[in-house]
Structures are given as C-alpha cells and as structure tokens.
Design an enzyme around this catalytic site. Structure first.
Site, PDB file in Angstrom:
ATOM      1  N   CYS B  52      38.427  45.557  41.927  1.00  0.00           N
ATOM      2  CA  CYS B  52      38.184  46.826  41.867  1.00  0.00           C
ATOM      3  C   CYS B  52      36.599  46.997  41.728  1.00  0.00           C
ATOM      4  O   CYS B  52      36.215  48.132  41.888  1.00  0.00           O
ATOM      5  CB  CYS B  52      38.872  47.562  40.853  1.00  0.00           C
ATOM      6  SG  CYS B  52      39.881  46.445  39.781  1.00  0.00           S
ATOM      7  N   HIS B 100      24.283  33.665  42.476  1.00  0.00           N
ATOM      8  CA  HIS B 100      25.069  35.095  42.351  1.00  0.00           C
ATOM      9  C   HIS B 100      26.709  34.844  42.203  1.00  0.00           C
ATOM     10  O   HIS B 100      27.258  35.152  41.201  1.00  0.00           O
ATOM     11  CB  HIS B 100      24.926  36.003  43.439  1.00  0.00           C
ATOM     12  CG  HIS B 100      25.776  37.228  43.172  1.00  0.00           C
ATOM     13  ND1 HIS B 100      25.226  38.303  42.538  1.00  0.00           N
ATOM     14  CD2 HIS B 100      26.831  37.625  44.056  1.00  0.00           C
ATOM     15  CE1 HIS B 100      25.901  39.248  42.747  1.00  0.00           C
ATOM     16  NE2 HIS B 100      27.077  38.857  43.526  1.00  0.00           N
ATOM     17  N   GLU B 115      34.747  39.428  30.508  1.00  0.00           N
ATOM     18  CA  GLU B 115      35.935  39.640  30.504  1.00  0.00           C
ATOM     19  C   GLU B 115      36.715  38.278  31.660  1.00  0.00           C
ATOM     20  O   GLU B 115      35.794  37.854  32.354  1.00  0.00           O
ATOM     21  CB  GLU B 115      36.392  40.769  31.220  1.00  0.00           C
ATOM     22  CG  GLU B 115      35.683  41.037  32.437  1.00  0.00           C
ATOM     23  CD  GLU B 115      36.599  40.963  33.745  1.00  0.00           C
ATOM     24  OE1 GLU B 115      37.841  40.813  33.488  1.00  0.00           O
ATOM     25  OE2 GLU B 115      35.914  41.278  34.882  1.00  0.00           O
ATOM     26  N   MET B 194      47.123  44.489  35.637  1.00  0.00           N
ATOM     27  CA  MET B 194      46.330  45.296  34.751  1.00  0.00           C
ATOM     28  C   MET B 194      47.115  46.177  33.801  1.00  0.00           C
ATOM     29  O   MET B 194      46.916  46.272  32.693  1.00  0.00           O
ATOM     30  CB  MET B 194      45.524  46.041  35.649  1.00  0.00           C
ATOM     31  CG  MET B 194      44.344  45.339  36.408  1.00  0.00           C
ATOM     32  SD  MET B 194      42.937  44.920  35.329  1.00  0.00           S
ATOM     33  CE  MET B 194      41.896  46.108  35.411  1.00  0.00           C
ATOM     34  N   ALA B 195      48.247  46.849  34.449  1.00  0.00           N
ATOM     35  CA  ALA B 195      49.132  47.695  33.533  1.00  0.00           C
ATOM     36  C   ALA B 195      49.778  46.919  32.314  1.00  0.00           C
ATOM     37  O   ALA B 195      49.670  47.181  31.539  1.00  0.00           O
ATOM     38  CB  ALA B 195      50.202  48.268  34.438  1.00  0.00           C
TER      39      ALA B 195
END
Lengths: 276, 423
Positions: B52, B100, B115, B194-195
């Site tokens: 995302c 990167h 995270e 995620m939920a």
C-alpha cells in the site's frame, strides 16, 4: 484594621491566582507531572484565599458581598474555582486546570480594576433572598463557565483531529469524548442552578415588587439564557446534539451569560442594575 | 555487449500521494505484471514489490536508456503522462539500488519505521518472482541478503520494539476520540491480514464486539469466531454502522464502497455518537468526504502516518544505528558484485593459488634440513608450477566464450567452488 486585612487579602488572591495560572501554563508546555500537582495545590490555596476574602468583605459590609461590580466578579471567579475543584474531586480531565486557571485569573484582574468601595445596600436588596438568589445564580455561572472552557478545548482538539495535522494541542488535550461528557455534566449542574436562580429571583420579586415577573431587561436576558441552555439539553437527549455543536452552544450560551451579567447592566439598565 | 546494472525504480509514500499510488498499485496480484515485465528487452532478472505504500521494480538489466524508459512506462501505465513521471519517480542504480532495497527490507523506509509487515510483503513478492523464474543469481543473492540485513537490524537495534504498526497509530487516535476503548464495537470490512492485526490491537485495548463483513462469508466467520464476534455480508455494512463505533476497512475493492450519503442518515439514528473510520485499503474503500460529517472521523493510511510522527524522535535514534548496518551490508554486497567480473576473479584465483603455495612451502621447507640452496629453489619452483598448471584450465574456461554470456551464474559458482568468497 479589618479593611487593611481585606485589602491585603485581595492582593494575595490576585498574586496566588497568577502564580497558579503561571505554573499551570508551564505545566501545559512542559507536561511534567510534578508541576501539575504543585499547580493544583496553589490553585486550591487560591480558592481558599478567595473564600477568606469574600468572608472578610461580608464581615465588614454586614451583607453578602455580591452587589457591586467588583464583588460580583470576585464571586464569579470564586464559583468557577470551586466548581472546578469539586468536579476534579469526582473525575479529572487532562489539562482542564490550565484553561480554568487562566479564566479565573482574567476575572480577578477585571475585579481588580473595578472599584472596591463598599456601597450602602439599596433597601430592595436588604433581604435574606439576596445570598440565595445571587449566590445560586453565580454558582450556575460558575458551572457554565466550565462548560465554556470545555467547549473551547473541544473545538481545539476537534480541529486537530479533523484536519489531521497533529500539532501542539493534540497530545495535551484530552479525548473528545471526555470533553463532551464534561460539557454535558457542567451543563446539567449549571442548568439546575440557573433554574433555581430564576425561581428564587421571581419569588423574591413577588415579595419586593409585588409581581413574579415584570420583563426587566435582566430578567428577559436570564430567560433567553435559560432557553438557550434548555434547548441545548433537550436537543442532546432527543436528537443527539453533541460534540462540536454542543461545544459551540456552550460557548454561545456563556456569551449570553456574560451579557446578562454585564451587558444588560451597562447597555440596557433596568431595576436590576445595582452593581455599577 | 553493454554493461549490466542493477536498477531499482518505483514510487513510495514519501513523494507520491495516495491518490496516485492507488492507481499504480497492482490489485490483480503479481503473476500478470511479472509476465508483462518479462517482455521488456534487455532485462535479465526482475522482481516486483507492491504494497500500500510503495510500488517498486527491481531489475538486473543491460545499461540502456531504453530499458529505463520501458520500465517507467510499465510502472505508470496510463495513469500519468511521461512529463509527470519525474515528480514521483525515484530511480537507483547499482550500489544505490542495493542500499535502497536494504532500507526497505529493514523497514527504515516504511511509513511507520520499524514495522515488520514490509519484510513479509517483500518475502511474498520474492516468492512469486522466484517461482516464476524471474530472478537469477544476482537478484537471488541480493534479496536473500536483504532478508538477512532486515533480521540483523531487528536483532541489533530496538527499532522493532518501539515500532508502531498502522494499528497502533489507529489506537492512539481512537483514544483521542473515545476516552477509552472499553465496550466499543468494532466492524471489520474485509477480513485480510491487516484487518486481523487491527482487530487484535483493538480487542487488546478493551474493544468489546467484533463484527466482520467480508465478500466471502466463510473467511468472515473464521475471523469472527476468534473474537466471539459476528459475521455479516458486505451488503449489511450500512445497517451495522448504527451499532458499531470503530470501522476498519481493508478490502481489495477497486472503488469506494461506502459513500457520504450512506453514512449521513446513520448519524441521525445513532444520535450523533462518534464514528471512527480507518481506511487501510489501497485503493481507498471509503469516501474521503466522510470526514466532513460532524462526529465522523476518517483516516486513511497517509493520515495515520502523521500520528506516528508523534513518537518519532525515539525511533530516530535507533534508525541511525540501523542505517549504519545497512550501509555496512550494502558495501559488502558491492564488493561481492564487483568480484563477479571475470578479471578480478582470475586475479583472486591466482592470488589464492600463490597463497596456498607459499603456505605449504613455509610449512615443508624447515623440515627438509639437508637441502642446498639450489635444491630449495627447485622445490619452490615445482610447487609454483603445480599450482599454475592446476589453475590453467579453470582460467582458460573463465576466459572462454561460454562465460561472457550468462557469466554471472558461472562466475558465482566458480567463486564458490574455489572458495573465493571469504576474502
């Protein structure tokens, strides 16, 4: 002798309130928990000194000191202080003290500029109703002032949450829900006192002037204020006026209170205009 | 043959707004885009990451402007005109690209630094790429290395411990709206990972009921069962809004699924009790205008970022430590990459041969006490000759045609066989 003490007392009230306000502000910026306790102790001290000052004026004048401009404002500040402290005893709202102490200090400064002379009491006021009516009314104003502070805090916090720019106030102010609850509690308490004030006033008017109500500007404006708050409480329970709308109404309501207290006296006159 | 280079290009949350990112996100999975990538000329190995917060293409390809152009075109599709590319795009080559990638894997480039979701997402992306045989020796090595860098960062710094996931940020906000989460009801729209994570956090903080709405009821039931909750269909969401307080939406739907007009009447029915919407889906599930309603608070992924900024200072310190690890590992990888060239490999091989020769001579010669100087010279010569004879064929092989094409894999193997990696 007593009047000297009285004079000193007011100055110390002013000083202590200033210190309380300053420490609260420092706490607000630094968020050091230790300072909060210090600030609270000083604020309590200020509350006690205010009580002493009012009592000393009572001893000198021989009547409840709530008739002159100076006295009314001091009494107002006193009621805000004790309304806050009594609330705090029940539950606490983060950083509420800062806002209240600033308001109290501003009121005391206004009082300091008003004449502190003792006036002889107008015959119509020489009644046991004076402390009841004026005292209850000013107590109502105290709680409504708290709702006003809560409303301002709500609007500040809500703005940060809605705009999603988390600045200075976001961490320092409490949750919207607790501010909304504060608003509702203060309003409920304030409204009860306001109603009692108007009832006691009209009973007193019947005794003093023969009619319960005669549309004197102050009475009219009290009634307008009362309706403002009544509508607000009614709307909260029926259609759920809460949050931002309630906060705005608390601020509007308080402006009406201030106008009833001062605006009417200076702009509209009428039989209530004793305190000049 | 043109030189080869590692190329990494993409967009992320830092310079590309959500509105653009959601157009680029690959909502259809990795399979098809990987296939399309393979059609671009000059690409030897390729890998694709889409989350995302970022879409990144990592390729090992010939150094050619046309390749870069083709990749940009692939990335942006028809969403933007080529003039707009530069505004959002970043493009790294070789060491910079490695650096990167390591930053991303170690979660130092994440919206929420520290995270751990990103590593899982990267592994998942790599699984796809390697299954479809898109990656070769270079990218395999590079991606495996990035996983180990991430692990090293996690164990050697505290970046993960104070790490705050998106859900943690959501809870911070919820606590500023509702004073506590006790007895608050949660509605999950979409039952993805995620939920699940969000639900776990919310329940952990005192939320009472969890209602799960999902396209497939089965998955909803699964998740609901875990929290003693209730499962509903997607069409019941609006009805549920009257009963819940916090909504976490994370469906893969391409369009907005809940509009302002749907929510407005609900607010009246629930007596304006606040509603807190968290939209962690990309593309977004919820109408951004919801936020204009009184007592409705809507946060999308980018907004949550701001909350996280609040406790950033603490993590910044750890991030510096982590960056040092990344720098270090990127340098090591650079050396490995440089070693893959043929000439340095031959040199390394000869050097190693010389070392072995010298070492053995030093051990043997002191034991042969009766040797004259001339004999000693002969022995030394013989040892040297054995080594160069032995190395002759491998060197010829390395220089031969068969190695110049597809050299990397061979050279890599070659280096492992002769143990040239350790130096």
């Amino acid at each position: 002798m007593l009047s000297e003490i009285n004079y000193l007392l007011f100055n110390s009230v002013l000083l202590v309130s200033f210190v309380a306000c300053a420490v609260y502000l420092v706490f607000f910026f630094s968020q050091k928990e230790k300072l909060r306790k210090v600030a609270r102790m000083i604020f309590i001290a200020s509350g006690i000194l205010q009580s002493c000052y009012i009592f000393s004026r009572y001893l000198i004048a021989g009547y409840t000191p709530i008739t002159s401009q100076h006295e009314a404002v001091v009494f107002f500040a006193w009621s805000v202080t004790w309304a806050y402290l009594s609330f705090h005893w029940r539950y606490s709202v983060r950083n509420f003290g800062t806002f209240v102490s600033v308001l109290v200090f501003i009121m005391l400064v206004i009082a300091a500029f008003a004449s502190r002379d003792f006036q002889s009491l107008a015959p119509a006021l020489q009644s046991m109703w004076l402390p009841v009516h004026a005292g209850v009314s000013v107590m109502a104003y105290g709680f409504l002032a708290l709702a006003f502070c809560g409303g301002i805090m709500y609007l500040l916090q809500e703005r940060e949450l809605k705009s999603k720019k988390f600045g200075f106030f976001f961490t320092r102010l409490p949750s919207l829900d607790s501010l909304d609850q504060l608003n509702s509690h203060c309003l409920a308490a304030g409204f009860v006192f306001l109603t009692l004030g108007i009832i006691s006033g009209s009973v007193w008017a019947r005794q003093a002037w023969g009619t319960y109500w005669h549309w004197d500007p102050k009475e009219t404006w009290s009634l307008i204020t009362w309706f403002l708050y009544a509508a607000q409480i009614h709307q909260r329970f029926t259609v759920g006026w809460r949050g931002k709308r309630a906060a705005v109404m608390a601020i509007v309501g308080f402006c009406a209170v201030l106008f009833t207290l001062w605006g009417v006296t200076y702009l509209l006159g009428g039989v209530h205009s004793y305190a000049r | 043959m043109p030189a080869e280079t590692i190329l990494l290009l993409g967009v992320n949350h830092k310079n590309t707004p959500l509105a653009v990112r959601e157009k680029l996100a690959l909502s259809s999975g990795y399979e098809q885009p990987l296939q399309e990538l393979s059609k671009i000329d000059g690409i030897r190995e390729y890998h694709l990451l889409s989350t995302c917060n970022r879409v990144e293409i990592l390729v090992y390809a010939s150094e050619d402007v046309m390749v870069e152009k083709a990749l940009q075109k692939f990335l942006f599709g028809d969403a933007l005109s080529p003039e707009e590319y530069d505004k959002y795009l970043y493009l790294y080559r070789n060491e910079e690209a490695v650096h990167h990638l390591f930053l991303v894997a170690a979660s130092l480039d994440s919206m929420i630094v520290g995270e751990s979701q990103i590593l899982g997402q990267l592994k998942e992306a790599y699984r796809w790429a390697s299954e479809k045989k898109c990656t070769g020796p270079i990218l395999n090595k590079l991606l495996h290395k990035s996983f180990s860098v991430a692990k090293r960062v996690r164990t050697e710094t505290c970046i993960g411990s104070s790490a705050v996931s998106i859900s943690f940020a959501a809870i911070e906000l919820a606590k500023k709206i509702f004073s506590s989460l006790e007895n608050k009801r949660v509605l999950l729209i979409g039952a993805g990972e995620m939920a699940e994570l969000a639900a776990e956090h919310l329940v952990g903080n005192g939320a009472k009921d969890v209602v799960v709405a999902n396209r497939t009821l089965e998955r909803a039931l699964d998740l609901a069962k875990r929290y003693n909750g209730q499962a509903v269909g997607l069409d019941e969401v609006v009805d549920q809004l009257e009963r819940v307080d916090i909504i976490v939406s994370s469906t893969g739907a391409p369009n907005v699924i809940l509009h302002k007009a749907d929510v407005k009447p609900v607010m009246r029915n629930r007596l304006n009790k606040p509603l807190f919407f968290i939209d962690i889906a990309v593309p977004r599930d919820l109408d951004p205008e919801l936020n204009d309603l009184d007592n409705v608070y809507l946060y999308d992924i980018d907004d949550l970022h701001n909350v996280v900024e609040l406790n950033k200072a603490e993590r910044d310190k750890e991030a510096i430590k982590a960056k040092r690890i990344v720098d270090e590992e990127a340098l090591k990888f650079k050396d490995w990459l440089a070693g893959l060239a043929i000439i340095p490999t031959i040199a390394a091989l000869r050097k190693k041969g010389g070392q072995v020769c010298r070492l053995e001579l030093e051990r043997t010669l002191p034991r042969l006490k009766n040797l004259s100087d001339a004999e000693r010279k002969t022995v030394e010569k013989m040892a040297g000759a054995i080594v160069s004879r032995l190395l002759h064929d491998p060197v010829v092989f390395l220089k031969s045609e068969s190695c110049t094409d597809q050299s990397d894999m061979k050279v890599d193997l070659y280096r492992s066989i002769f143990g040239l990696e350790k130096e």
